[in-house]
Scaffold this active site. Structure first.
Site, mmCIF file in Angstrom:
data_model
loop_
_atom_site.group_PDB
_atom_site.id
_atom_site.type_symbol
_atom_site.label_atom_id
_atom_site.label_comp_id
_atom_site.label_asym_id
_atom_site.label_seq_id
_atom_site.Cartn_x
_atom_site.Cartn_y
_atom_site.Cartn_z
ATOM 1 N N LYS B 193 0.845 -1.191 0.000
ATOM 2 C CA LYS B 193 0.000 0.000 0.000
ATOM 3 C C LYS B 193 0.885 1.247 0.000
ATOM 4 O O LYS B 193 1.485 1.589 1.014
ATOM 5 C CB LYS B 193 -0.929 0.047 1.216
ATOM 6 C CG LYS B 193 -1.870 1.276 1.133
ATOM 7 C CD LYS B 193 -2.575 1.571 2.427
ATOM 8 C CE LYS B 193 -2.103 2.872 3.067
ATOM 9 N NZ LYS B 193 -1.923 4.015 2.188
ATOM 10 N N LEU B 249 2.822 6.914 15.851
ATOM 11 C CA LEU B 249 1.407 6.783 16.211
ATOM 12 C C LEU B 249 0.746 5.648 15.437
ATOM 13 O O LEU B 249 0.075 4.773 16.002
ATOM 14 C CB LEU B 249 0.708 8.114 15.879
ATOM 15 C CG LEU B 249 -0.723 8.262 16.329
ATOM 16 C CD1 LEU B 249 -0.764 8.405 17.843
ATOM 17 C CD2 LEU B 249 -1.344 9.502 15.676
ATOM 18 N N GLU B 269 9.390 1.070 10.977
ATOM 19 C CA GLU B 269 10.412 2.092 10.863
ATOM 20 C C GLU B 269 9.681 3.407 11.059
ATOM 21 O O GLU B 269 8.910 3.829 10.193
ATOM 22 C CB GLU B 269 11.084 1.945 9.501
ATOM 23 C CG GLU B 269 12.500 2.479 9.480
ATOM 24 C CD GLU B 269 12.513 3.931 9.101
ATOM 25 O OE1 GLU B 269 12.452 4.225 7.901
ATOM 26 O OE2 GLU B 269 12.540 4.777 10.022
ATOM 27 N N CYS B 303 12.757 10.736 8.343
ATOM 28 C CA CYS B 303 12.611 10.135 9.672
ATOM 29 C C CYS B 303 13.892 10.340 10.486
ATOM 30 O O CYS B 303 13.838 10.481 11.710
ATOM 31 C CB CYS B 303 12.286 8.655 9.550
ATOM 32 S SG CYS B 303 13.236 7.822 8.272
ATOM 33 N N GLU B 400 8.518 15.291 17.085
ATOM 34 C CA GLU B 400 8.967 15.271 15.687
ATOM 35 C C GLU B 400 8.125 16.251 14.883
ATOM 36 O O GLU B 400 6.904 16.138 14.843
ATOM 37 C CB GLU B 400 8.814 13.862 15.118
ATOM 38 C CG GLU B 400 9.380 13.718 13.711
ATOM 39 C CD GLU B 400 9.200 12.319 13.166
ATOM 40 O OE1 GLU B 400 8.133 11.716 13.409
ATOM 41 O OE2 GLU B 400 10.126 11.806 12.489
#
Lengths: 504, 500
Positions: B193, B249, B269, B303, B400
């Protein structure tokens, strides 16, 4: 001298140009100090194909210097694994592109059928190069926990350096790729000495080295007599490693020369007298097929040829009958004849040697149930030959014949079979045929050979290691194991936390 | 009938026509979503609709999983050889290389990153990554293990089966390569996806995969919303393993759904708040450039972005001055202009989030040293932003942001800086700048991060593992390590001699 020649392929009329000079620094050049040439013979017709430059000891010096320069500047640690991978893959693509032409040249010089040269020798070679291209960016060392407060310890798997590679005449292209692929993947540079009997495809492949984009000096090709070029490489002070495939007799000389010169690393892939054992529970028809493949493939000119056959006494006569039937189905003929299943043996010397063994077998009282007779006419054709009721001390049982000659004996028990099979100074291959799983396990564990086939023979895979026990060799080719032959391990102890008191 | 997106690029860096299939790709065919609905694809430079893609549903996920299973049991998995799988992957890499400009242009159009960075970074790395894993396909090695002569004991590293892969919008193509490379090399069958925000390069890749000739069902693509299609993948009882890259999350939800369904294997990750530490003996000029690259690359949407920059007190002023000057040279603008370094953020939601953090920084008393505002009137452009005079518990220091926003913090104590750097629920990456090897390495070894850079930042290679400590993730991608995510170990013990 050193100009390319144009050859005509007899069966098709097609033309192929072949370089005849020495390939050094991406160029074809004459010898620096010699006018000697090597004649290449077509073993099916006994005619001269062409001549190539014969490299001298000085030429080896020049080639080694070129390889050393490349190792220090454009290759070795100056090139990333990603780039080595890309170039080796490119080379594989080019060989695949030119497979038909290379196969015909191989057949002209070596004699094997064109289809086999193209689909097996060259097909496997392309896969071999691609396999090692895949390793090039995966040469992994270790990071080792010693003491976290003080030290970082790790290994580097450095390329070993300049490698002399000496290859035989039985699978010229395939043996070339087994040597070149892992060496290049690890970052080594090469001085390749192809067999003086079959140098042509090695020279043609050198053209593809240039086309693929390898920097000059990374691969150098010096056709030369074994006693000249081979000896020079083995004793060269600036060659870091020599890899040899050929006879045990020559292997000893190479190792001796290495010891006496600079203790260069040595890997040897030598001869064999490999046994096949057929137990009573085996699928006899299948076993006979594998036995036929084992001794007749490449007209018996295979280091792992299954040249000794041990058959359980309960099936002895029946199995020999089946084997003889299978052998009769193979047509040995000109490699350009589509109906040929096998070609001539490669040279007069081999031809004479094989027939002298056949004579000795007859003299020693072994029963010849198939073949054993010379054909009239030109060409070094040797037909499938079977000796039965052989005894362990016969020359045809002890010595490597390197032709399509099978020696057959019977056994009663599994223990006896294993003992007979292991009764040899060689240890390259072995095969066993049985439907009893436990027996397969026990016997495969007991056989003293670098490769043991269970219910199969002779089929190799590029990712499975290959090499000899005992006097069949030192080291392993293929698989991840070949990488060890071309890397040199450096351990680094990097102190960042420890202060030394002095005096202690 | 699935639609096709036809587009003509006419830009200073790329001109050409492209065609992108817009359907789902299941069992070797492009098909409509079973609900017949669509999701709009938005151009982040101006908020306008570029095209629309078919929307997948849980029913489509089911169909895809069935196709993947069928392929795995019959024409894929161990019904192929490693050599076959290597050949197919290498062919895919060849096609990607041939179409690298198209892939770069689509990535720039869809994501907003510049064409030049997409080409020299994302697309180039993705091609190398696929080739790297092609090389592993015939090298998945088990062990033979000495127990006793009475037994033959060995391990097989078998492909795990049908795997679900959910990838993010920040490096759409690159994240796809990281996932499908090792999965296909080991013989797993995939239901992927892509992010609903950046589906175009994934769809183009499906077209290339189709051309290469992978068996139908080995690779399937189902576009859709995370909460619908992503959730369906995480819950599916016939998926053996799920791999997710995205926010912490959502990562929690995936792991929870996996636990509640069939205990499928999970690799995650996730996010980061990675520290960059500049010691006073750093090569200052280099540190400035790497630190800037560490936070501003990809518009801060990494990230592993080095978003907390700790600078030793002795060089703080000098660093800040040079860092600000360097930041000012980074041009924000059109992704297809050769001078641009930074394009727009990905969408309205991210834009609002980042601006929200900027406001919170101001509200909590930090100083906007540079930037802190929108750029231009349309699209989602935000200026590179530097905050100073922060406190450790401020949101802009803890959370973040995922935008071109960094905090620059002064420090003076070598031991304390390690504590500060590690003071985060995250642990994805870290960067250390010092010319003193003892200081650099001993600090690097103490940082709780999956990747530690010394005198460099933000450089990854397909053969070096990547992943998070703590809440930055579970498992490692890249390198040989990724193979473990897609193989299941079977130990085989064959008795020869032991009698009961």
């Amino acid at each position: 001298m050193a100009k390319p020649v144009t050859l005509t392929i007899p069966a098709t009329g097609k033309q192929i140009t072949v370089p005849t000079g020495l390939f050094i620094n991406n160029e074809f050049v004459p010898s620096v100090d010699s006018t000697e040439t090597i004649q290449c013979i077509n073993p099916a017709t006994e005619e001269v194909i062409c001549s190539v430059v014969a490299g001298s000891e000085r030429d080896i010096d020049v080639a080694v210097a070129a390889a050393r320069k490349a190792f220090k500047t454009t290759w070795g640690k100056n090139v990333t694994g990603f780039e080595r991978s890309r170039l080796i893959n490119k080379l594989a693509d080019l060989i695949e592109r030119d497979a038909q032409e290379l196969a015909e040249l191989e057949t002209l010089n070596n004699g094997k059928p064109v289809k086999i040269a193209r689909d097996f020798d060259i097909g496997d070679s392309v896969q071999c190069l691609r396999y090692y291209a895949g390793w090039a960016d995966k040469i992994l060392g270790q990071a080792i926990e010693v003491d976290n407060k003080t030290k970082l310890a790790f290994t580097r798997h450095d390329p070993i350096g300049v490698c002399g590679q000496i290859i035989p005449w039985n699978y010229p292209i395939n043996m070339w790729s087994w040597k070149v692929a892992p060496a290049l993947a690890c970052g080594c540079t090469i001085v390749m000495k192809p067999s003086e009997i079959t140098p042509l495809t090695a020279l043609k492949l050198s053209e593809l080295i240039v086309e693929a984009g390898f920097p000059p000096g990374v691969v150098n090709t010096v056709p030369s007599l074994g006693s000249v070029g081979g000896a020079a490489l083995s004793s060269h002070k600036d060659v870091d490693k020599v890899a040899f495939t050929g006879s045990t007799v020559t292997g000893r000389k190479i190792m001796e020369a290495a010891a006496k010169s600079n203790l260069k690393k040595v890997s040897l892939e030598l001869g064999g007298k490999s046994p096949q054992i057929v137990f009573e529970s085996a699928d006899l028809d299948q076993a006979a097929n594998w036995v036929a493949l084992g001794i007749l493939y490449n007209t018996g000119q295979d280091c792992t040829a299954g040249s000794r056959l041990f058959v359980q006494d309960t099936i002895y006569e029946r199995f020999i009958e089946i084997v003889v039937q299978k052998f009769k189905q193979l047509k040995i003929g000109n490699g350009f004849d589509e109906s040929s299943g096998g070609g001539p043996v490669v040279s007069k010397m081999q031809y004479d040697k094989i027939f002298s063994y056949i004579e000795s077998g007859k003299q020693a009282g072994a029963r010849c149930v198939l073949g054993g007779e010379k054909r009239p006419g030109k060409g070094y054709f040797v037909d499938p030959t079977v000796f039965v009721d052989v005894k362990p001390d016969m020359k045809i049982v002890r010595d490597e014949i390197f032709g399509p000659v099978l020696a057959v004996a019977r056994f009663a028990t599994e223990e006896e079979a294993v003992e007979l099979a292991n009764d040899t100074s060689y240890g390259l291959g072995a095969g066993l045929h049985s439907n009893d799983a436990s027996q397969c396990m026990r016997v495969s564990q007991a056989l003293e050979a670098g490769t043991v086939w269970v219910n199969q023979y002779n089929l190799l895979n590029n990712n499975v290691p290959f090499g000899g026990k005992k006097q069949s060799g030192i080291g392993r080719e293929l698989g991840s194991y070949a990488l060890e032959e071309y890397t040199s391990v450096k351990a680094i102890h990097w102190n960042y936390g420890e202060k030394l008191d002095w005096p202690l | 009938m699935p639609e096709t997106f036809k587009y003509t690029f006419d830009t200073p860096v790329f001109k050409g026509d492209v065609e992108v299939p817009l359907g789902l790709y299941i069992d070797g065919k492009f098909v409509d979503g079973s609900n017949g609905t669509y999701i709009d694809v938005i151009n982040p430079t101006n908020g306008k609709t570029t095209t629309r893609i078919s929307e997948g549903t849980p029913k489509d996920v089911d169909i895809a999983v069935k196709a993947a299973h069928q392929a795995f049991e019959t024409k894929w998995g161990l019904n192929t050889t490693g050599v076959d799988r290597a050949r197919l992957l290498n062919k895919l890499a060849d096609l990607m290389e041939k179409e690298q400009d198209v892939l770069s242009a689509l990535e720039a159009l869809d994501n907003g990153k510049t064409f030049n960075w997409a080409k020299r970074g994302d697309v180039s790395h993705s091609i190398t990554c696929i080739r790297y894993y092609a090389g592993w396909a015939d090298k998945v090695l088990g062990q033979t293990i000495e127990t006793s002569e009475a037994k033959l004991t060995y391990t097989r590293h078998e492909p795990i089966g049908v795997v679900g892969q959910i990838i993010p919008w920040n490096f759409p193509l690159q994240m796809m390569a990281w996932k499908i490379g090792p999965a296909l090399a080991t013989g797993c069958a995939i239901v992927l996806k892509p992010s609903e925000f950046t589906p175009l390069t994934a769809l183009y890749m499906a077209k290339l995969i189709d051309q290469v000739g992978f068996p139908a069902g080995a690779f399937n693509l189902v576009n859709g919303y995370g909460s619908i299609v992503g959730q369906a993948l995480a819950e599916h009882p016939d998926i053996e393993k799920i791999a997710f890259t995205g926010s912490t999350l959502v990562g929690r939800k995936i792991m929870e759904a996996s636990a509640k369904s069939n205990l499928k294997k999970v690799t995650l990750e996730l996010g980061g708040k990675s520290p960059t530490i500049v010691f006073d003996d750093a090569d200052l000029d280099q540190a400035v450039k790497w630190a800037a690259f560490g936070i501003y690359y990809n518009h801060g949407q990494c990230c592993c972005a080095g978003s907390r920059i700790f600078v030793h007190a002795n060089i703080y002023d000098e660093f800040l001055q040079r860092f600000t000057a360097h930041t000012q040279t980074l041009k924000v603008g059109d992704p297809f202009s050769p001078e641009t370094f930074q394009g727009p953020q990905i969408n309205q939601q991210q834009y609002d989030r980042i601006m929200g953090y900027i406001e919170s920084g101001k509200a909590e008393g930090a100083k906007v040293h540079y930037g802190g505002h929108r750029v231009g009137d349309e699209g989602y452009y935000i200026s590179p932003t530097i905050f100073t005079e922060t406190k450790p518990n401020m949101k802009i220091v803890q959370e973040e942001i995922f935008g071109p926003v960094c905090v620059v913090i002064k420090f003076s104590d070598d031991d304390d800086i390690v504590k500060q750097a590690n003071d985060s629920v995250y642990g994805l990456a870290a960067a250390v700048f010092s010319q003193n090897v003892t200081r650099a390495l001993s600090t690097a070894h103490k940082l709780k991060a999956g990747t530690v850079w010394v005198n460099v930042a933000n450089m990854l290679y397909p053969n070096v593992p990547f992943g998070g400590y703590k809440q930055s993730g579970i498992g490692r991608e890249l390198g040989e390590y990724a193979l473990a995510n897609y193989t299941a170990v079977k130990a085989v013990q064959v008795n020869l001699l032991i009698k009961m």
